[in-house]
Design a protein around this motif. Structure first.
Motif, mmCIF file in Angstrom:
data_model
loop_
_atom_site.group_PDB
_atom_site.id
_atom_site.type_symbol
_atom_site.label_atom_id
_atom_site.label_comp_id
_atom_site.label_asym_id
_atom_site.label_seq_id
_atom_site.Cartn_x
_atom_site.Cartn_y
_atom_site.Cartn_z
ATOM 1 N N ALA A 1 0.841 -1.201 0.000
ATOM 2 C CA ALA A 1 0.000 0.000 0.000
ATOM 3 C C ALA A 1 0.877 1.253 0.000
ATOM 4 O O ALA A 1 0.533 2.257 -0.609
ATOM 5 N N ILE A 2 1.996 1.168 0.702
ATOM 6 C CA ILE A 2 2.959 2.264 0.689
ATOM 7 C C ILE A 2 4.311 1.643 0.391
ATOM 8 O O ILE A 2 4.861 0.894 1.200
ATOM 9 N N TRP B 1 7.987 0.773 2.668
ATOM 10 C CA TRP B 1 7.807 0.907 4.118
ATOM 11 C C TRP B 1 7.931 -0.432 4.836
ATOM 12 O O TRP B 1 8.092 -0.470 6.034
ATOM 13 N N GLU C 1 -11.926 9.620 3.801
ATOM 14 C CA GLU C 1 -10.853 9.432 2.825
ATOM 15 C C GLU C 1 -9.589 10.101 3.346
ATOM 16 O O GLU C 1 -9.707 11.074 4.099
ATOM 17 N N PRO C 2 -8.444 9.600 2.999
ATOM 18 C CA PRO C 2 -8.144 8.613 1.945
ATOM 19 C C PRO C 2 -8.331 7.147 2.338
ATOM 20 O O PRO C 2 -8.003 6.278 1.556
ATOM 21 N N PHE C 3 -8.883 6.842 3.506
ATOM 22 C CA PHE C 3 -9.172 5.457 3.868
ATOM 23 C C PHE C 3 -10.142 4.870 2.841
ATOM 24 O O PHE C 3 -11.084 5.540 2.417
ATOM 25 N N GLY D 1 -0.637 0.396 14.253
ATOM 26 C CA GLY D 1 -1.072 -0.311 13.063
ATOM 27 C C GLY D 1 -2.424 -0.948 13.309
ATOM 28 O O GLY D 1 -2.839 -1.101 14.468
ATOM 29 N N GLN D 2 -3.108 -1.307 12.219
ATOM 30 C CA GLN D 2 -4.330 -2.081 12.394
ATOM 31 C C GLN D 2 -3.956 -3.457 12.942
ATOM 32 O O GLN D 2 -2.811 -3.905 12.803
ATOM 33 N N LEU E 1 -5.108 -4.056 2.896
ATOM 34 C CA LEU E 1 -5.663 -2.798 3.389
ATOM 35 C C LEU E 1 -6.893 -2.466 2.558
ATOM 36 O O LEU E 1 -7.943 -2.139 3.074
ATOM 37 N N HIS E 2 -6.738 -2.557 1.232
ATOM 38 C CA HIS E 2 -7.870 -2.393 0.312
ATOM 39 C C HIS E 2 -7.468 -2.916 -1.056
ATOM 40 O O HIS E 2 -6.291 -3.193 -1.302
ATOM 41 N N LYS F 1 -3.803 -4.164 -2.305
ATOM 42 C CA LYS F 1 -2.838 -3.344 -1.575
ATOM 43 C C LYS F 1 -2.731 -3.864 -0.148
ATOM 44 O O LYS F 1 -3.715 -3.858 0.594
ATOM 45 N N THR G 1 -0.799 -4.026 3.742
ATOM 46 C CA THR G 1 -0.078 -3.200 4.706
ATOM 47 C C THR G 1 0.347 -4.065 5.884
ATOM 48 O O THR G 1 -0.055 -5.230 5.983
ATOM 49 N N TRP G 2 1.136 -3.473 6.797
ATOM 50 C CA TRP G 2 1.498 -4.206 8.007
ATOM 51 C C TRP G 2 0.326 -4.176 8.978
ATOM 52 O O TRP G 2 -0.417 -3.192 9.028
ATOM 53 N N ALA H 1 -11.153 16.115 7.158
ATOM 54 C CA ALA H 1 -10.364 15.157 6.401
ATOM 55 C C ALA H 1 -9.153 15.851 5.792
ATOM 56 O O ALA H 1 -9.188 17.038 5.524
ATOM 57 N N PHE I 1 -2.202 11.249 -3.280
ATOM 58 C CA PHE I 1 -1.484 10.178 -2.585
ATOM 59 C C PHE I 1 -0.252 10.808 -1.966
ATOM 60 O O PHE I 1 0.718 11.122 -2.649
ATOM 61 N N TRP J 1 -1.971 12.660 6.479
ATOM 62 C CA TRP J 1 -2.616 11.941 5.381
ATOM 63 C C TRP J 1 -2.476 10.445 5.623
ATOM 64 O O TRP J 1 -3.431 9.685 5.525
ATOM 65 N N PHE K 1 -4.789 8.579 8.185
ATOM 66 C CA PHE K 1 -6.157 8.374 7.707
ATOM 67 C C PHE K 1 -6.202 7.231 6.694
ATOM 68 O O PHE K 1 -7.124 6.418 6.706
ATOM 69 N N TYR K 2 -5.187 7.155 5.817
ATOM 70 C CA TYR K 2 -5.113 6.084 4.827
ATOM 71 C C TYR K 2 -5.080 4.728 5.530
ATOM 72 O O TYR K 2 -5.699 3.764 5.092
ATOM 73 N N LEU K 3 -4.374 4.666 6.664
ATOM 74 C CA LEU K 3 -4.257 3.403 7.404
ATOM 75 C C LEU K 3 -5.432 3.175 8.356
ATOM 76 O O LEU K 3 -5.491 2.164 9.042
ATOM 77 N N GLY K 4 -6.364 4.142 8.419
ATOM 78 C CA GLY K 4 -7.563 3.952 9.235
ATOM 79 C C GLY K 4 -7.415 4.403 10.673
ATOM 80 O O GLY K 4 -8.105 3.904 11.561
ATOM 81 N N ILE K 5 -6.514 5.360 10.913
ATOM 82 C CA ILE K 5 -6.283 5.846 12.275
ATOM 83 C C ILE K 5 -6.768 7.288 12.386
ATOM 84 O O ILE K 5 -6.202 8.195 11.768
#
Ligand SMILES: [Zn+2]
Lengths: 149, 395
Positions: A9-10, A13, A76-78, A103-104, A127-128, A135, A137-138, B120, B125, B132, B135-139
């Motif tokens: 996703a990134i 990283w 967003e951007p989630f 992290g999630q 992640l999505h 994508k 993620t950790w 937001a 990207f 940014w 939020f992308y990671l859901g936090i």
């Protein structure tokens, strides 16, 4: 079956090693301070003026510092599943690096299965998905007492 | 030489959600503060504004925007931005100018209009921007407050009911405050039945965002004497220190703390550093404090502040709230205004509003919220990106 390629996703990283993934950080050559995400410019230790860093893989295991969950869909951007599925989040303390990383938590584990001080291991999970790729993620995977990583 | 300055006047525009131009709230609060001080606007020599980032260019130059709305009169002007500590930073600027002898009397003012819906980050990207990225990671924001709350539960045995007691206390305090936005006394049942947002925090334990405005007229002690206000409440300290490397706590918007792995580096709590500097400046200790206004972004966070302000040993804050020590009539009332629980956060105005409440309490003008024998009050708040503040007022 989903035949889309798996992508980070990134990018850069974490390693895309499905069995033993690592976060990719940096370590100051002079004072030994770790960074995640990796910093390769100036050391943030006020007693250090270093500008040279080594890229390092961070420890895969640590102790849960705290944990929570997300019951509502973030903005967003989630990128959320439809319908939105709540997920847990953990802050995990790495002993060697002496830092806490958020992290999630892997799907299917909620707050009632965590405790401050419990061990957690780094894994990769989706992640999505977009049109072209999955994508990943950790995420943190809490480990029950006696279970191996 | 005394480092004190006088608080001649305070004023607020009530908190709410109307979407009007932020400068309207600022002007209203400024006029209230001028009236309270009993001085004409033309006598103000320095306007120190707290910026808002959500109202376009006029918000970035809030000091000038509000000065113009009050009527240009040639005062020196400044605008400060320091996230949640913007109001204190504006007060610090006024205090420095007064103590340096560059002006005698100043207006400190902050006001905000908040947009509807979620805050937001900008699009695109942009993983290099931590705000940014998270939020992308859901936090989201409640994630951080919930992590702190859960840690209290696991380490100290705090319960959801303890956090509920904080909310009940603040809702009772704000009930009679004419400037509060939410005036409803909540029951434990209502709180514990509100929707879970980020376990263990529920909707009624997390603060909202509001419109509002707050202002102060401050002056040199010499000026206060000249206009017959030698007994005015005094600002004894304004602390706006940065954190010290390495951060012990994962702070919004970061995804990780600093590493404390290097030799000679220890992990430091930022929240605890803020009041420590204020106590040092004022030459006053926690044992002298009569009341506190703290940033209850969540009900649980209020308990962390009790400990950071050294009002009790680490881990014992829940005991204080269980005993009713921090209620009106308790031995050390906290958030007599009702706190963010009853106001909702109006960023550039909030730190000033905290000082307004202390001023009313120290003067004995807090109406039904009045506590007995208030001599020393302390505020504390913390915002994004290493900004925070703590202000001490004394009689
Ligand atoms: Zn270094």
């Amino acid at each position: 079956m989903n035949n889309k390629p798996v992508q980070a996703a990134i990018e850069g990283w974490f390693t895309l090693d499905t069995d033993t993934p690592h976060l990719i950080g940096a370590c100051c050559e002079k004072c030994g301070t770790y960074y995640f995400p990796k910093t390769l410019s100036f050391c943030k230790n006020p007693a250090c003026d270093s500008t040279t860093f080594n890229e390092v893989e961070l420890s895969r295991q640590g102790k849960i510092w705290s944990y929570t969950n997300a019951c509502y869909k973030p903005p967003e951007p989630f990128v959320a599943d439809e319908p939105f599925v709540p997920y847990a989040i953990a802050a995990v303390e790495l002993e060697k690096e002496q830092m806490i990383i958020l992290g999630q938590v892997v799907k299917g584990v909620d707050v009632d299965q965590m405790k401050v001080g419990k061990t957690a291991t780094l894994v990769l999970e989706t992640l999505h998905e977009d049109d072209d790729a999955i994508k990943v993620t950790w995420k943190w995977q809490p480990i029950a007492q006696g279970e191996s990583a | 030489m005394s480092q004190d300055i006088a608080v001649l006047g305070v004023g607020m525009h009530p908190w709410g959600k109307w979407g009007r131009n932020f400068s309207e709230y600022g002007v209203y609060a400024a006029r209230e503060a001028l009236k309270d001080a009993g001085i004409p606007w033309q006598d103000v020599q320095f306007v120190s504004g707290a910026a808002t980032m959500r109202c376009g260019y006029p918000g970035y130059v809030a000091g000038a925007t509000i000065a113009q709305a009050l009527g240009w009169q040639g005062a020196q002007v400044n605008t400060s931005y320091a996230a949640c500590a913007s109001g204190s930073q504006a007060l610090a600027a006024a205090r420095a100018k007064i103590l340096a002898g560059e002006c005698e009397v100043a207006l400190v003012v902050g006001a905000d209009t908040t947009p509807k819906g979620f805050l937001a980050p900008a699009k695109g990207f942009r993983p290099e921007d931590p705000d940014w990225l998270r939020f992308y990671l859901g936090i989201t924001n409640p994630t951080y407050f919930a992590l702190y709350a859960r840690r209290r539960m696991d380490l100290y045995g705090d319960t959801e009911e303890d956090f509920g007691l904080v909310k009940i206390k603040n809702s009772e305090n704000g009930f009679t405050n004419p400037n509060a936005r939410y005036k409803k006394k909540f029951t434990m049942e209502e709180i514990l039945n509100s929707a879970m947002v980020a376990d263990p925090l529920r909707l009624l334990q997390i603060c909202a965002t509001s419109d509002g405005g707050a202002a102060m007229i401050v002056s040199s002690m010499e000026y206060a004497k000249r206009i017959g206000k030698a007994n005015a409440v005094k600002v004894a300290a304004v602390s706006t220190v940065t954190p010290t490397f390495a951060s012990a706590v994962v702070e919004m918007p970061d995804i990780a703390t600093d590493s404390a792995a290097a030799a000679g580096v220890e992990a430091h709590s930022f929240r605890a550093a803020l009041p420590k500097k204020a106590y040092e400046q004022a030459g006053i200790g926690p044992e002298d404090v009569s009341l506190a206004e703290v940033y209850d972004l969540s009900s649980a966070l209020e308990l962390d502040w009790y400990e950071d302000l050294m009002l009790c040993p680490r881990g014992e804050a829940a005991q204080m709230v269980r005993e009713g020590a921090t209620k009106l009539g308790g031995r050390l009332p906290v958030n007599t205004s009702g706190g963010l629980a009853c106001f909702g956060e109006a960023v550039p105005a909030q730190a000033i509003a905290q000082v307004c409440e202390l001023t009313w309490q120290l003067r004995g003008q807090a109406g039904e919220r009045q506590i007995a024998n208030a001599k020393v009050g302390i505020t504390a708040n913390q915002g994004l990106f290493g900004h925070g503040s703590s202000v001490i007022l004394k009689k």
